[in-house]
Design an enzyme around this catalytic site. Structure first.
Site, PDB file in Angstrom:
ATOM      1  N   ALA A 233       0.699  -1.107  -0.141  1.00  0.00           N
ATOM      2  CA  ALA A 233      -0.163  -0.080   0.207  1.00  0.00           C
ATOM      3  C   ALA A 233       0.995   1.324  -0.173  1.00  0.00           C
ATOM      4  CB  ALA A 233      -0.899  -0.008   1.257  1.00  0.00           C
ATOM      5  N   CYS A 234       0.241   2.459   0.209  1.00  0.00           N
ATOM      6  CA  CYS A 234       1.156   3.466   0.162  1.00  0.00           C
ATOM      7  C   CYS A 234       2.316   3.539   1.420  1.00  0.00           C
ATOM      8  CB  CYS A 234       0.003   4.733   0.580  1.00  0.00           C
ATOM      9  SG  CYS A 234      -1.293   5.084  -0.613  1.00  0.00           S
ATOM     10  N   GLY A 235       3.208   4.253   1.106  1.00  0.00           N
ATOM     11  CA  GLY A 235       4.352   4.300   2.146  1.00  0.00           C
ATOM     12  C   GLY A 235       4.288   5.735   2.771  1.00  0.00           C
TER      13      GLY A 235
ATOM     14  N   TYR B 270       0.095   5.139  -3.651  1.00  0.00           N
ATOM     15  CA  TYR B 270      -0.345   3.918  -4.253  1.00  0.00           C
ATOM     16  C   TYR B 270      -1.907   4.029  -4.619  1.00  0.00           C
ATOM     17  CZ  TYR B 270      -1.336  -0.931  -5.867  1.00  0.00           C
ATOM     18  OH  TYR B 270      -1.719  -1.855  -6.765  1.00  0.00           O
TER      19      TYR B 270
ATOM     20  N   ASN C 228      -1.975   6.558   5.018  1.00  0.00           N
ATOM     21  CA  ASN C 228      -1.775   5.216   4.216  1.00  0.00           C
ATOM     22  C   ASN C 228      -3.130   4.498   4.599  1.00  0.00           C
ATOM     23  OD1 ASN C 228      -1.257   2.976   2.812  1.00  0.00           O
ATOM     24  ND2 ASN C 228       0.130   2.257   4.677  1.00  0.00           N
TER      25      ASN C 228
END
Length: 378
Positions: free
Chosen positions: A36-38, A240, A260
């Site tokens: 997923a997003c960082g 993401y 996130n």
């Protein structure tokens, strides 16, 4: 693959753990799908701004590139950094242009994405909004960038990126300066000039973000490689995109946080906020409360809406940790060993607002303190 899987397993010829990889592609196993997003932050323990910490933040963000995605033309989902205002760099730039830099703490930065066709009109609206708060626009600074770091689609949608450097009189500082920067931004947004996005407006922090990969943030923004760029902290984010088309505006960090995950309750959160806006009162804003509306920007991502609420509550007088517990509380109803004070706090705030539930992870700042946490589903 056997035609009768249940019979194959029942015969005991192989255990389930040994059998499953036989059906899986050799380079991928869904059991390990956690991407997923960082998101994260770094901070100097001695609180001293330095270029070393700025470079450390860039390095940390670069190491999160695998948490993002890219289009066929190489355009990234978006990445960025939120830092302390790099006072030394901006004061130097003002000096070069024979503009007297205000004292530290009296210099604000309104960072903006402007579409070329509306840029001149937008600058006029910004200047008027800043003057209405008895602040002074010193300079519309074009942020130095290197477009070779961009993919084709990002280059085609590239806005003009400017920082409006703003001076406050000696009598205006601290939270009062922050509130005036916020009110000026809200006025610009209400003017509804097409193609104008204020990505940060503060006397404490500034945002550098865009439609590129994490490893390209310092290639694109030359400021981040300048040794006069000094900060004592940085929040960073590699996006993401899962349910919204990537764009310059909704890259992160936002003005107070990087997020996130998903906010699964976002529809009700927005609806309740719209309802409360009609009956809101505030000792912090007094007769300026109408100038704070609308509380939420239209057409924002779920993360952007959460940022709207964080920013509003911080500037209305609540602390960073208070806002966190108000919007994203820990589970408490069935916790048997919760202290009476914590239970009373949770019960009281449950009547004020509903949780903004994820699962989610957040790093946030008010420009002074930082906090990082997961929600109760995280």
């Amino acid at each position: 693959m056997p035609s009768d899987t249940s019979k194959f397993l029942a015969e005991g010829s192989v255990t389930y753990d040994a059998w499953l990889p036989m059906w899986s592609p050799p380079l991928y196993d869904a059991r390990f799908e956690h991407d997923a997003c960082g998101v994260g932050f770094v901070a100097a323990r001695d609180l001293a701004p330095s270029h070393r910490l700025a470079r450390l933040a860039v390095d940390c963000l670069t190491r999160l590139e695998h948490r993002g995605a890219r289009a066929a033309d190489g355009t990234g989902d978006g990445a960025g950094i939120l830092t302390e205002i790099p006072y030394e760099l901006l004061a130097r730039e003002l000096d070069i242009r024979r503009l007297a830099p205000p004292a530290k703490g009296h210099l604000g930065v309104m960072a903006a994405f402007l579409r070329p066709a509306q840029a001149e009109r937008a600058r006029g609206v910004i200047t008027a909004a800043v003057a209405a708060e008895e602040l002074n626009v010193l300079w519309f600074r074009t942020v130095p960038i290197h477009t070779a770091a961009l993919g084709r689609r990002a280059l085609e949608s590239l806005p003009i990126i400017e920082q409006v450097l703003i001076a406050a009189p000696e009598s205006v500082h601290g939270i009062e300066f922050e509130r005036r920067m916020f009110l000026a931004r809200k006025a610009v947004e209400r003017a509804a000039v097409p193609g104008v996005d204020i990505i940060s407006s503060s006397a404490r922090t500034v945002v550098y973000k865009g439609l590129f990969h994490a490893s390209h943030v310092a290639d694109f923004f030359w400021d981040l490689a300048d040794t006069d760029f000094r900060t004592s902290f940085a929040i960073f984010h590699q996006r993401y995109s899962t349910n919204t088309l990537p764009s310059w505006e909704i890259a992160q960090p936002f003005r107070t946080l990087a997020h996130n995950g998903e906010i699964n309750t976002i529809a009700s959160n927005r609806s309740w906020t719209y309802a409360r806006e009609r009956v809101a009162t505030s000792s912090a804003w007094g007769d300026r409360l109408a100038d704070v509306t609308p509380f939420l920007q239209p057409d924002q991502s779920d993360s952007g809406t959460l940022d709207n609420m964080f920013e509003l509550l911080l500037l209305s007088g609540r602390s960073l940790t208070h806002v966190k517990e108000l919007l994203i509380p820990a589970a408490w109803e069935n916790v048997v060993d919760l202290s009476p004070e914590r239970r009373a706090f949770a019960e009281y705030h449950a009547f004020l607002t509903e949780p903004w539930d994820g699962p989610a992870a957040v790093a946030a700042t008010d420009g002074i303190s930082l906090v990082s946490f997961v929600d109760r589903n995280g």
